[in-house]
Design an enzyme around this catalytic site. Structure first.
Site, PDB file in Angstrom:
ATOM      1  N   ASP A  22       0.855  -1.184   0.000  1.00 46.81           N
ATOM      2  CA  ASP A  22       0.000   0.000   0.000  1.00 46.81           C
ATOM      3  C   ASP A  22       0.891   1.233   0.000  1.00 46.81           C
ATOM      4  O   ASP A  22       1.432   1.617   1.033  1.00 46.81           O
ATOM      5  CB  ASP A  22      -0.921  -0.007   1.228  1.00 46.81           C
ATOM      6  CG  ASP A  22      -1.835   1.219   1.253  1.00 46.81           C
ATOM      7  OD1 ASP A  22      -1.718   2.074   0.343  1.00 46.81           O
ATOM      8  OD2 ASP A  22      -2.663   1.311   2.178  1.00 46.81           O
ATOM      9  N   ASP A  94      -6.156   5.625   4.564  1.00 42.09           N
ATOM     10  CA  ASP A  94      -4.704   5.719   4.764  1.00 42.09           C
ATOM     11  C   ASP A  94      -4.230   5.221   6.137  1.00 42.09           C
ATOM     12  O   ASP A  94      -3.562   5.936   6.893  1.00 42.09           O
ATOM     13  CB  ASP A  94      -4.230   7.173   4.554  1.00 42.09           C
ATOM     14  CG  ASP A  94      -4.309   7.581   3.091  1.00 42.09           C
ATOM     15  OD1 ASP A  94      -5.118   6.979   2.351  1.00 42.09           O
ATOM     16  OD2 ASP A  94      -3.562   8.489   2.679  1.00 42.09           O
ATOM     17  N   HIS A 137      -5.044  11.847  13.727  1.00 43.84           N
ATOM     18  CA  HIS A 137      -6.071  11.701  12.674  1.00 43.84           C
ATOM     19  C   HIS A 137      -7.237  10.810  13.107  1.00 43.84           C
ATOM     20  O   HIS A 137      -8.260  10.771  12.437  1.00 43.84           O
ATOM     21  CB  HIS A 137      -5.458  11.104  11.400  1.00 43.84           C
ATOM     22  CG  HIS A 137      -4.409  11.972  10.776  1.00 43.84           C
ATOM     23  ND1 HIS A 137      -4.660  13.265  10.399  1.00 43.84           N
ATOM     24  CD2 HIS A 137      -3.098  11.736  10.489  1.00 43.84           C
ATOM     25  CE1 HIS A 137      -3.544  13.795   9.888  1.00 43.84           C
ATOM     26  NE2 HIS A 137      -2.585  12.885   9.942  1.00 43.84           N
ATOM     27  N   ASP A 174       2.686  18.960  13.396  1.00 45.81           N
ATOM     28  CA  ASP A 174       2.754  17.962  12.326  1.00 45.81           C
ATOM     29  C   ASP A 174       2.319  18.636  11.021  1.00 45.81           C
ATOM     30  O   ASP A 174       1.554  19.599  11.035  1.00 45.81           O
ATOM     31  CB  ASP A 174       1.806  16.808  12.680  1.00 45.81           C
ATOM     32  CG  ASP A 174       1.898  15.628  11.716  1.00 45.81           C
ATOM     33  OD1 ASP A 174       2.528  14.622  12.087  1.00 45.81           O
ATOM     34  OD2 ASP A 174       1.324  15.708  10.602  1.00 45.81           O
ATOM     35  N   HIS A 176       0.416  17.493   8.764  1.00 46.05           N
ATOM     36  CA  HIS A 176      -0.966  17.170   8.398  1.00 46.05           C
ATOM     37  C   HIS A 176      -1.935  17.783   9.408  1.00 46.05           C
ATOM     38  O   HIS A 176      -1.581  17.975  10.573  1.00 46.05           O
ATOM     39  CB  HIS A 176      -1.179  15.649   8.385  1.00 46.05           C
ATOM     40  CG  HIS A 176      -0.303  14.919   7.422  1.00 46.05           C
ATOM     41  ND1 HIS A 176       0.874  14.310   7.824  1.00 46.05           N
ATOM     42  CD2 HIS A 176      -0.421  14.703   6.092  1.00 46.05           C
ATOM     43  CE1 HIS A 176       1.448  13.737   6.761  1.00 46.05           C
ATOM     44  NE2 HIS A 176       0.681  13.971   5.694  1.00 46.05           N
ATOM     45  N   ASP A 267       7.027  15.527  10.209  1.00 46.55           N
ATOM     46  CA  ASP A 267       6.913  15.540   8.758  1.00 46.55           C
ATOM     47  C   ASP A 267       6.834  16.980   8.260  1.00 46.55           C
ATOM     48  O   ASP A 267       6.796  17.237   7.058  1.00 46.55           O
ATOM     49  CB  ASP A 267       5.701  14.711   8.294  1.00 46.55           C
ATOM     50  CG  ASP A 267       4.493  14.886   9.189  1.00 46.55           C
ATOM     51  OD1 ASP A 267       4.437  15.872   9.945  1.00 46.55           O
ATOM     52  OD2 ASP A 267       3.593  14.008   9.146  1.00 46.55           O
ATOM     53  N   TYR A 307       8.649  11.123   8.488  1.00 44.99           N
ATOM     54  CA  TYR A 307       8.906   9.949   7.655  1.00 44.99           C
ATOM     55  C   TYR A 307      10.258   9.940   6.973  1.00 44.99           C
ATOM     56  O   TYR A 307      10.612   8.967   6.327  1.00 44.99           O
ATOM     57  CB  TYR A 307       7.754   9.794   6.646  1.00 44.99           C
ATOM     58  CG  TYR A 307       6.439   9.788   7.384  1.00 44.99           C
ATOM     59  CD1 TYR A 307       6.050   8.677   8.111  1.00 44.99           C
ATOM     60  CD2 TYR A 307       5.650  10.939   7.474  1.00 44.99           C
ATOM     61  CE1 TYR A 307       4.889   8.682   8.875  1.00 44.99           C
ATOM     62  CE2 TYR A 307       4.485  10.957   8.228  1.00 44.99           C
ATOM     63  CZ  TYR A 307       4.115   9.830   8.935  1.00 44.99           C
ATOM     64  OH  TYR A 307       2.980   9.837   9.695  1.00 44.99           O
TER      65      TYR A 307
HETATM   66  C1  X5A Z   1       0.457  10.933  11.647  1.00 50.11           C
HETATM   67  C2  X5A Z   1       0.652  11.249  10.214  1.00 50.11           C
HETATM   68  C3  X5A Z   1      -0.068  10.969   7.939  1.00 50.11           C
HETATM   69  C4  X5A Z   1      -0.969  10.183   7.083  1.00 50.11           C
HETATM   70  C5  X5A Z   1      -0.717  10.494   5.623  1.00 50.11           C
HETATM   71  C6  X5A Z   1      -1.611   9.694   4.724  1.00 50.11           C
HETATM   72  N1  X5A Z   1      -0.214  10.689   9.338  1.00 50.11           N
HETATM   73  N2  X5A Z   1      -1.476  10.058   3.358  1.00 50.11           N
HETATM   74  O1  X5A Z   1       1.559  11.958   9.854  1.00 50.11           O
HETATM   75 ZN    ZN Z   2       1.717  13.982   9.679  1.00 49.67          ZN
END
Ligand code: X5A
Ligand code: ZN
Length: 688
Positions: A22, A94, A137, A174, A176, A267, A307
């Site tokens: 994935d 995701d 999330h 973060d 996101h 990230d 990441y």
């Molecule tokens: C915790 C976090 C990111 C998910 C990305 C999915 N989640 N495309 O950084």
């Molecule tokens: Zn993130």
């Protein structure tokens, strides 16, 4: 006072991984946690922390933020085989499940709660939980974005319930949007959620309309949700700092939390394959530092994303080292925020001005209809569902594309953060013999005893014949102290002197320091002999009668109600002094408190503490000798103790704010970090 930094980690949380193909999930790997922890061990930081064991969260705790149905469903996953795990996973976006992820998710929540317990009971001052899976999330009834349970949301509810915490601040840095946290506290005014996130006009995951700046919370919670969407990638240290100075910090100080959580995702750092941002790992040292004087220093950092393993490990170390109290080098390249960041800042400030007095004078919203800016939805292939039902060719193609992307990303390089060496002497005091030395500080004496030659030079160049021996010795000692700070042998200091004007004049005139940020407090005049130029930036707080100079190095900040106006004072410190200081990049901060300076003790402590993010923590405080009261509290702040909370702030005096804004207009071309809004946007279609 045993005030250490907690580190909460357990290898068990590395023991689950993606079991099928994935592309959307393959970056969330066990190594994220392994490298972060190893970096802390290798650098010696782990050893300096108080290590606290994890535990499993109970059902009741998980139910603080999740539905019973969802918990019961997740409970079944340890017994599922691959096919069933894949089917279960497909219900969410995701994210992936594994037979051991439920166990790890309970540990991740439990680790966060352990952190809260230890911080709230003052066993430690602050701390970090290194956890997997992340949390921000996940929602009441949904796993999402690698997250199973919402670690921080649960912990915030838990702190309210079990520790009587009234106001919680969650800072989500973060890259996101932590929509799960937003949903959890949308109508709750006791939890202020701040998030910046890659958004690109909704074309970036999770592609939600409600991630935009105009989602401010609802009902009683209106104003307590602060979103700063990034509409471009490549945001830098300046962009991040500008958001802190002009949105987050003023709002956070006005809110006055009892506890601060950081959704510490990395990230948002350079090199990350998700974020594509350009902020360097050392910026997290400063972001952390800037939060450490809220809530009496009670800061709980909890790992979310991140990441790029190199960037992640470096950023984790920067954060923990700051929690431990080490000084941070100046962040690289603070050129000022980019236009897109300024638009985001402007939008967030103007939509929040009706909720926060500190933003009352923010400019009006941009004229365009915001709704027209949401039409560009992404063609985000491969981010929903699993790869299993994609044809083989398509899959190959995608993999090749991915590989190409990876190659590109490998090329992103940045210098390793500088070593952060804490000088062996933390805080030295230069006091008359009769004044007692504060615990934990050392009385200053020059390293190699008084140097007769230097003293003679001092007499000749600076002093009138008439000065007595005691004055000469004191001034000599001051220069020696500054010299040792410049060599990083001493971090900071406090001197009680009979004549602050003379001392400040000497320390800014001699070519002792490369660049001095001189912060002059109170209504008295800054000595005329001090010349404002690139070697000396003068910020005079509460200058009711500024001199005429229009130099970019002379910044007179008036406070009509005097330094007793807490809100006005903090507005000036956060929105003017700190951005100026960060951009100026001093090698020494001279904080001067002349006679009759009315500043309240708690404000003085905030100021002293916040300034230590500059100049590697090299702050010299000069206090007029007969003003003996503040020695103890100043020393405590210099030693790195958190400044006490100021309590919720009222509105700053509006006349003062108006003069701050005039000052900003005058200075922002020279000091772009002062900007709070984008340069006049080009006229749209209307003029053809
Ligand atoms: C915790 C976090 C990111 C998910 C990305 C999915 N989640 N495309 O950084
Ligand atoms: Zn993130």
């Amino acid at each position: 006072m045993t005030m250490g930094t907690a580190l909460i980690y357990d290898e068990e949380m590395t023991k689950y991984k993606l079991l099928w193909v994935d592309p959307a999930c393959k970056i969330e790997v066990p190594e994220r946690l392994i490298v972060s922890y190893e970096a802390l061990v290798k650098s010696g930081l782990a050893d300096r922390c108080v290590s606290i064991p994890v535990r499993e969260a109970t059902d009741a705790e998980i139910l603080l933020a999740h539905s019973e149905e969802y918990l019961e469903a997740v409970k079944k996953t340890p017994f599922m085989h691959l096919e069933d795990l894949m089917t279960f996973t497909r219900k969410y976006g995701d994210v992936y499940f594994h037979p051991n992820i439920y166990h790890c998710a309970k540990l991740a929540v439990g680790a966060t709660l352990q952190l809260v317990d230890n911080v709230m009971t003052r066993k430690v001052r602050n701390g970090m939980a290194l956890v997997r899976p992340p949390g921000h999330h996940s929602q009441s009834s949904a796993a999402n974005g690698f997250c199973v349970f919402n670690n921080v949301a649960i912990a915030a509810q838990y702190a309210k319930k079990h520790h009587g915490v009234k106001r919680v601040l969650i800072v989500d840095w973060d890259v996101h949007h932590g929509q799960g946290v937003q949903y959890c506290f949308e109508d709750d005014p006791s939890v202020l959620y701040f998030s910046w996130h890659r958004y690109e006009h909704q074309s970036f995951w999770p592609n939600l309309r409600e991630s935009d700046f105009d989602s401010v919370g609802s009902g009683k919670g209106a104003g307590f949700n602060v979103n700063v969407p990034w509409n471009q990638v490549g945001m830098t240290n300046s962009d991040y700092l500008a958001v802190f100075f002009h949105i987050l910090l003023p709002v956070a100080y006005e809110f006055s939390p009892d506890l601060v959580f950081i959704c510490a995702g990395f990230d948002s750092a350079i090199g990350d394959p998700e974020g594509h941002m350009c902020a360097t790992p050392d910026i997290f040292a400063h972001l952390t530092h800037l939060l450490m004087n809220l809530a009496d220093g009670k800061v709980c950092a909890v790992l979310e994303g991140g990441y790029n393993l190199t960037s992640l490990a470096q950023s984790v170390c920067q954060t923990v080292q700051t929690l431990l109290g080490d000084p941070a080098p100046h962040p690289a390249e603070l050129g000022g925020p980019c236009e897109s960041a300024l638009e985001s800042i402007h939008s967030a400030r103007s939509i929040h001005k009706k909720y926060w007095s500190c933003l009352q004078h923010a400019a009006a919203p941009f004229p365009e209809e915001p709704s027209t800016r949401h039409c560009r939805l992404a063609q985000q292939g491969g981010s929903q569902g699993l790869q299993g039902n994609v044809g083989e060719d398509a899959q190959k193609e995608e993999e090749e594309e991915e590989e190409e992307k990876e190659k590109e990303e490998e090329e992103i390089v940045w210098p390793e953060p500088l070593q952060r060496v804490a000088p062996s002497l933390h805080t030295t005091l230069l006091l008359p013999d009769i004044v007692e030395c504060t615990d934990g500080c050392a009385r200053f004496s020059p390293a190699d005893g008084p140097d007769p030659l230097a003293i003679a030079r001092l007499r000749k160049n600076f002093l009138k014949e008439s000065e007595d021996e005691a004055t000469v010795t004191l001034l000599y000692n001051l220069t020696a102290l500054v010299g040792q700070m410049e060599k990083n042998e001493i971090r900071n200091g406090l001197a009680l002197v009979p004549d602050v004007s003379m001392a400040a004049t000497l320390l800014t005139s001699a070519s002792l320091s490369k660049r001095v940020l001189l912060v002059w407090m109170g209504e008295g005049l800054v000595p005329a002999q001090i010349i404002e130029d690139e070697k000396t930036l003068v910020v005079h707080i509460n200058s009711m009668a500024p001199h005429e100079a229009q130099s970019k190095y002379y910044v007179p900040i008036p406070l009509k109600k005097g330094c007793g106006d807490t809100a006005g004072f903090m507005q000036a410190v956060l929105g003017l002094l700190l951005p100026l200081g960060y951009q100026y990049e001093p090698s020494l901060v001279l904080l001067v408190r002349p006679q009759g300076c009315q500043v309240k003790e708690d404000l003085w402590q905030q100021l002293t503490c916040l300034l230590q993010g500059l100049a590697l923590g090299h702050t010299l405080v000069l206090v007029q000798e007969n003003e003996m009261a503040p020695v103890g509290v100043t020393a405590s702040s210099l030693l790195g103790n958190a400044a006490p909370s100021l309590g919720p702030l009222d509105a700053p005096g509006s006349e003062d704010v108006e003069s701050f804004e005039r000052l900003r207009l005058r200075l922002q071309t020279d000091w772009p970090l002062l900007q709070t809004t984008a340069p006049e946007k080009r006229r749209s279609k209307m003029d053809g």
